[in-house]
Motif scaffolding. Structure first.
Motif, mmCIF file in Angstrom:
data_model
loop_
_atom_site.group_PDB
_atom_site.id
_atom_site.type_symbol
_atom_site.label_atom_id
_atom_site.label_comp_id
_atom_site.label_asym_id
_atom_site.label_seq_id
_atom_site.Cartn_x
_atom_site.Cartn_y
_atom_site.Cartn_z
ATOM 1 N N ALA A 57 -46.565 20.990 -33.128
ATOM 2 C CA ALA A 57 -46.452 19.767 -33.918
ATOM 3 C C ALA A 57 -46.432 18.518 -33.050
ATOM 4 O O ALA A 57 -46.926 17.463 -33.449
ATOM 5 N N LEU A 58 -45.886 18.609 -31.850
ATOM 6 C CA LEU A 58 -45.753 17.432 -30.991
ATOM 7 C C LEU A 58 -46.937 17.229 -30.055
ATOM 8 O O LEU A 58 -46.953 16.267 -29.287
ATOM 9 N N GLY A 59 -47.916 18.132 -30.084
ATOM 10 C CA GLY A 59 -49.113 17.948 -29.270
ATOM 11 C C GLY A 59 -48.800 17.791 -27.793
ATOM 12 O O GLY A 59 -48.061 18.587 -27.201
ATOM 13 N N ARG A 60 -49.338 16.735 -27.184
ATOM 14 C CA ARG A 60 -49.154 16.519 -25.746
ATOM 15 C C ARG A 60 -47.703 16.228 -25.395
ATOM 16 O O ARG A 60 -47.282 16.462 -24.259
ATOM 17 N N LEU A 61 -46.939 15.664 -26.324
ATOM 18 C CA LEU A 61 -45.525 15.450 -26.041
ATOM 19 C C LEU A 61 -44.819 16.778 -25.780
ATOM 20 O O LEU A 61 -43.945 16.877 -24.918
ATOM 21 N N GLY A 62 -45.229 17.811 -26.519
ATOM 22 C CA GLY A 62 -44.685 19.136 -26.257
ATOM 23 C C GLY A 62 -45.082 19.650 -24.891
ATOM 24 O O GLY A 62 -44.287 20.289 -24.192
ATOM 25 N N ASP A 63 -46.328 19.362 -24.487
ATOM 26 C CA ASP A 63 -46.783 19.776 -23.146
ATOM 27 C C ASP A 63 -45.947 19.106 -22.058
ATOM 28 O O ASP A 63 -45.626 19.723 -21.036
ATOM 29 N N VAL A 64 -45.634 17.822 -22.269
ATOM 30 C CA VAL A 64 -44.834 17.095 -21.284
ATOM 31 C C VAL A 64 -43.437 17.697 -21.187
ATOM 32 O O VAL A 64 -42.876 17.847 -20.097
ATOM 33 N N ALA A 65 -42.866 18.064 -22.336
ATOM 34 C CA ALA A 65 -41.544 18.687 -22.326
ATOM 35 C C ALA A 65 -41.568 20.003 -21.555
ATOM 36 O O ALA A 65 -40.638 20.313 -20.791
ATOM 37 N N VAL A 66 -42.636 20.782 -21.717
ATOM 38 C CA VAL A 66 -42.777 22.044 -20.984
ATOM 39 C C VAL A 66 -42.886 21.770 -19.491
ATOM 40 O O VAL A 66 -42.251 22.447 -18.657
ATOM 41 N N TRP A 67 -43.689 20.770 -19.121
ATOM 42 C CA TRP A 67 -43.868 20.411 -17.707
ATOM 43 C C TRP A 67 -42.538 20.008 -17.075
ATOM 44 O O TRP A 67 -42.191 20.457 -15.974
ATOM 45 N N LEU A 68 -41.786 19.166 -17.764
ATOM 46 C CA LEU A 68 -40.512 18.711 -17.215
ATOM 47 C C LEU A 68 -39.472 19.841 -17.204
ATOM 48 O O LEU A 68 -38.644 19.912 -16.292
ATOM 49 N N ALA A 69 -39.526 20.721 -18.195
ATOM 50 C CA ALA A 69 -38.616 21.863 -18.189
ATOM 51 C C ALA A 69 -38.873 22.737 -16.964
ATOM 52 O O ALA A 69 -37.933 23.178 -16.284
ATOM 53 N N ALA A 70 -40.149 22.982 -16.664
ATOM 54 C CA ALA A 70 -40.487 23.784 -15.490
ATOM 55 C C ALA A 70 -40.056 23.098 -14.205
ATOM 56 O O ALA A 70 -39.600 23.741 -13.252
ATOM 57 N N ALA A 71 -40.201 21.774 -14.152
ATOM 58 C CA ALA A 71 -39.797 21.026 -12.962
ATOM 59 C C ALA A 71 -38.287 21.060 -12.780
ATOM 60 O O ALA A 71 -37.776 21.196 -11.665
ATOM 61 N N GLN A 72 -37.554 20.953 -13.886
ATOM 62 C CA GLN A 72 -36.094 20.932 -13.810
ATOM 63 C C GLN A 72 -35.490 22.329 -13.730
ATOM 64 O O GLN A 72 -34.348 22.494 -13.300
#
Length: 478
Positions: A57-72
């Motif tokens: 549902a969040l599109g690229r915003l969801g991708d960014v959350a995944v990216w930051l989760a992996a980084a953190q």
């Protein structure tokens, strides 16, 4: 969910030891936590199901959350608490070739606009609550009659250290009421949203006139790539090229005119890389959990085009842009300048450090150093614009795998930037058509990234409180 097997995930490790050799001693770049990324993707699907939302549902915003989760190293990702934008400023000699419609002193006027808070970049940083740090690495000396540097500043203006000379200790800093602060050397503790103007102490070159041209191909390829790079980790270590890197950020007054000479000497490119690493270390040590990069200076786009063309084995026509509205004559001048600079740079195409030295300049080299060091310290970075994308391409060649820690904020409509992004295998977050080099697009994307993290956390709480539809087992929602 936090992965207990990733002890360093989500934390920035201490500053690494100095790079002994750019080519061989950077070491392995750590990878973002793939297990946490998968967990966040599954959690996003679970949240969507629990809240009656469509998948993704969040599109690229969801991708960014995944990216930051992996980084953190944790899902859902933690909110960004200290985002910092680092803007490096430099002049480029190639601007003297008549490639641009702006009069002399344009870089100094852009710096003044950022310092006064009158630029789009400063406004975005202020509105998003992102600290902005402006660092002079190679700004040329302004003319004595330059109206952009008045002797008596207007009320409320900042009095920064002279961008072309060693700071005068007798001149106090004046803080403007509009959250603009002039900071001394090493200052990295400004409140969120402030503009920090780093004092640009000149680091004199003890050496030398060792500017190698295209005629020195064999010697440069062997010697330059094996040269020691003095890093900021040991403040007492003296570089063979001159004083310790701790002495200042400024590498030289203006980059060389790359269609006729090298942008930097061997000593200067090493110093610029060390300055970039130092900036990353200072910001991360001060608590930065997201970095944003940008470049400010007339001519940076031409230098970036040459760097990308050299590393991608492209032709001048493939990277030249006329986005500044220039006429056909100026476009031809720019194409010819890129052609001549590329002719001097191609012999070093397999050595990214040498490409930065011959064609990139202090600003691109400093950005490359910052990007590599941030990856080594597990800190995500948002990049944007031609200069930052070109620096990222060189940085990835020096430290393979570093790109996993970077996000391209916006789709810059410049052919060189798009070639660099394609080579990195990254996808821009948004397409705002922004051509500015100064990180304006990256700042806009950073605001979205912070929203994405907070949205993931809030939806996690909402989903936990919402019962799943009847007949649906939690184990089935993956």
């Amino acid at each position: 969910m936090e992965n207990p097997q990733s002890a360093l995930a989500g934390t920035a490790p201490p500053a690494a030891a100095d790079w002994v050799s750019v080519a061989h001693e950077i070491g392995d770049v750590p990878e973002p936590d793939a297990a946490v990324a998968a967990a966040e993707q599954a959690a996003a699907r679970r949240r969507a199901r629990a809240l009656d939302l469509p998948a993704d549902a969040l599109g690229r915003l969801g991708d960014v959350a995944v990216w930051l989760a992996a980084a953190q190293g944790v899902s859902p990702p933690r909110p960004i608490t200290r985002a910092r934008a680092v803007l490096v400023a430099a002049d480029h000699g190639i601007a003297d070739a008549g490639l641009y419609p702006w009069p002399a002193g344009a870089t100094a006027r852009r710096i003044a606009a950022v310092e006064s808070g009158a630029s789009a970049l400063a406004v975005l940083a202020r509105r998003a609550g992102i600290g902005l740090r402006l660092v002079d690495v190679a700004v040329a000396a302004p003319a004595a009659s330059d109206a952009s540097a008045p002797d008596t500043p207007a009320s409320g203006d900042v009095v920064p250290d002279d961008v072309a000379s060693t700071p005068d200790a007798s001149t106090p800093d004046v803080a403007a009421p509009a959250d603009v602060v002039s900071a001394g050397l090493g200052e990295a503790e400004a409140p969120t949203g402030d503009v920090v103007v780093a004092a640009p102490t000149v680091v004199e070159d003890a050496g030398a006139d060792d500017v190698a041209g295209a005629d020195d191909v064999a010697a440069e390829a062997d010697a330059a790539e094996a040269a020691a790079v003095a890093g900021p980790g040991d403040p007492g270590a003296e570089s063979p090229a001159g004083p310790p890197a701790k002495a200042g950020y400024r590498v030289r007054p203006g980059n060389g005119r790359i269609d006729r000479e090298d942008a930097l000497s061997v000593a200067e490119v090493d110093r610029a890389l060390a300055v970039g690493r130092r900036l990353a270390d200072e910001e991360i040590d001060a608590g930065a959990d997201l970095l944003v990069t940008g470049a400010l200076g007339v001519g940076a786009d031409t230098a970036a085009a040459v760097v990308v063309a050299a590393l991608r084995d492209a032709e001048p026509i493939d990277v030249v842009d006329r986005g500044d509205g220039g006429d056909d004559e100026r476009w031809m001048l720019r194409t010819a300048a890129i052609r001549d600079a590329l002719r001097r740079t191609r012999p070093f195409a397999t050595a990214p450090r040498s490409v930065l030295r011959v064609a990139g300049g202090a600003d691109l080299a400093a950005l490359a150093g910052l990007l590599v060091q941030a990856a080594l310290r597990r800190t995500p970075v948002i990049i944007d614009g031609r200069a930052a994308c070109a620096a990222a391409l060189a940085a990835e060649r020096m430290a393979p795998g570093a790109r996993a820690w970077w996000l391209v904020g916006g789709d810059c409509p410049d052919p060189a930037a798009r070639q660099a992004v394609a080579a990195l295998g990254l996808t821009p977050l948004v397409d705002l058509g922004i051509r500015a080099e100064d990180g304006t697009g990256a700042l806009a994307a950073a605001a979205l990234a912070m929203v994405a993290v907070e949205t993931a956390a809030d939806l996690e709480a909402a989903a936990a409180a919402a019962p799943l539809p009847g007949g649906v087992d939690t184990a089935d929602v993956t």
